[in-house]
Design a protein around this motif. Structure first.
Motif, PDB file in Angstrom:
ATOM      1  N   HIS A  27      20.822   8.866 -34.430  1.00 16.27           N
ATOM      2  CA  HIS A  27      21.851   8.207 -33.629  1.00 16.27           C
ATOM      3  C   HIS A  27      23.223   8.195 -34.290  1.00 16.27           C
ATOM      4  O   HIS A  27      24.245   8.296 -33.590  1.00 16.27           O
ATOM      5  N   VAL A  81      23.102   2.690 -23.508  1.00 13.79           N
ATOM      6  CA  VAL A  81      23.208   3.975 -24.198  1.00 13.79           C
ATOM      7  C   VAL A  81      22.121   4.879 -23.631  1.00 13.79           C
ATOM      8  O   VAL A  81      20.941   4.510 -23.623  1.00 13.79           O
ATOM      9  N   TYR A  83      20.438   8.774 -23.697  1.00 13.11           N
ATOM     10  CA  TYR A  83      20.334  10.122 -24.244  1.00 13.11           C
ATOM     11  C   TYR A  83      20.204  11.090 -23.071  1.00 13.11           C
ATOM     12  O   TYR A  83      19.155  11.183 -22.447  1.00 13.11           O
ATOM     13  N   THR A  92      25.173  12.026 -25.355  1.00 12.75           N
ATOM     14  CA  THR A  92      24.874  10.600 -25.265  1.00 12.75           C
ATOM     15  C   THR A  92      25.915   9.947 -24.380  1.00 12.75           C
ATOM     16  O   THR A  92      27.115  10.100 -24.623  1.00 12.75           O
ATOM     17  N   TYR A  94      27.549   6.474 -22.655  1.00 10.70           N
ATOM     18  CA  TYR A  94      27.710   5.037 -22.866  1.00 10.70           C
ATOM     19  C   TYR A  94      28.280   4.428 -21.588  1.00 10.70           C
ATOM     20  O   TYR A  94      29.298   4.890 -21.081  1.00 10.70           O
TER      21      TYR A  94
END
Length: 217
Positions: A27, A81, A83, A92, A94
């Motif tokens: 991450h 979050v 993936y 990724t 957000y």
């Protein structure tokens, strides 16, 4: 799993992966992967090794299951979050979420740095420190802080920021004797941001946000 306002992908709850060896290098090492760190980033900064990282990568980046990490907040917007494991377009995403459960709003996607968009330290800490007691998602303050750390875009950090990140790292198994140095590595990317950049924006301040993959206005 469905997230209002996010139209892509087979979403699955990912919070069970947070305690797995290899999660935090997967991450966070990307924050130092563009030359911001003088040293080559290694999983050992987080108490893991390459085998841990490789094993968990197969789960985190599975095109058939896109892990979602929820960071709701008690007194205002929270975050999610995701993936985004779209073949040929891994990254990724957000999103900001609202307490009333209305549509999520994408604020950034990480395929590298996202200049001009991000959270201030105060905003990041507010979300990290205010988990709702009954909501699904990550509850631990250290975990919540580190999950959202890639969104930090504040060049004027308080003195306490480095120590807070150091404590969060040790709480998630990073070696105590090197955690402060790891915190410095993670914050090094902020030194490339102008302290007076007129394009810098916080999505929580009501200013314009990044282009929306989710299709939100």
């Amino acid at each position: 799993m469905l997230i209002k306002g996010y139209l892509d992908g087979p979403l699955v709850a990912g919070e069970s992966l947070l305690a797995r060896p290899g999660f935090w290098p997967n991450h966070l090492l990307a924050m130092c992967g563009d030359g911001a760190c003088a040293e080559r980033p290694v999983p050992e900064w987080f108490g893991d090794d390459g085998a841990d990282v490789d094993a968990l990568s197969e789960v985190l980046f599975d095109p058939e299951r896109w892990p979602v990490f929820r960071v709701p907040a008690e007194d205002g917007p929270g975050a999610v979050v995701i993936y985004r494991n779209l073949v040929g377009d891994y990254g990724t995403d957000y999103l900001l979420t609202h307490p009333d459960g209305s549509r999520a709003q994408q604020i950034a996607g990480r395929e590298g740095d996202a200049p001009g968009i991000g959270l201030t330290w105060h905003e990041l800490v507010r979300i990290a420190d205010n988990p709702p007691a009954a909501a699904d998602g990550a509850q631990d303050g250290a975990v919540r802080l580190l999950l959202l750390l890639p969104l930090l875009a504040d060049a004027d950090l308080p003195e306490a920021a480095r120590e807070r990140i150091t404590v969060a790292l040790t709480a998630t198994r990073a070696p105590q004797d090197t955690a402060a140095t790891t915190a410095d590595h993670l914050l090094a990317h902020l030194e490339r941001r102008s302290r007076h950049d007129p394009t810098w924006e916080s999505p929580l301040s009501g200013s314009r946000t990044a282009g929306q993959r989710s299709g939100t206005p």
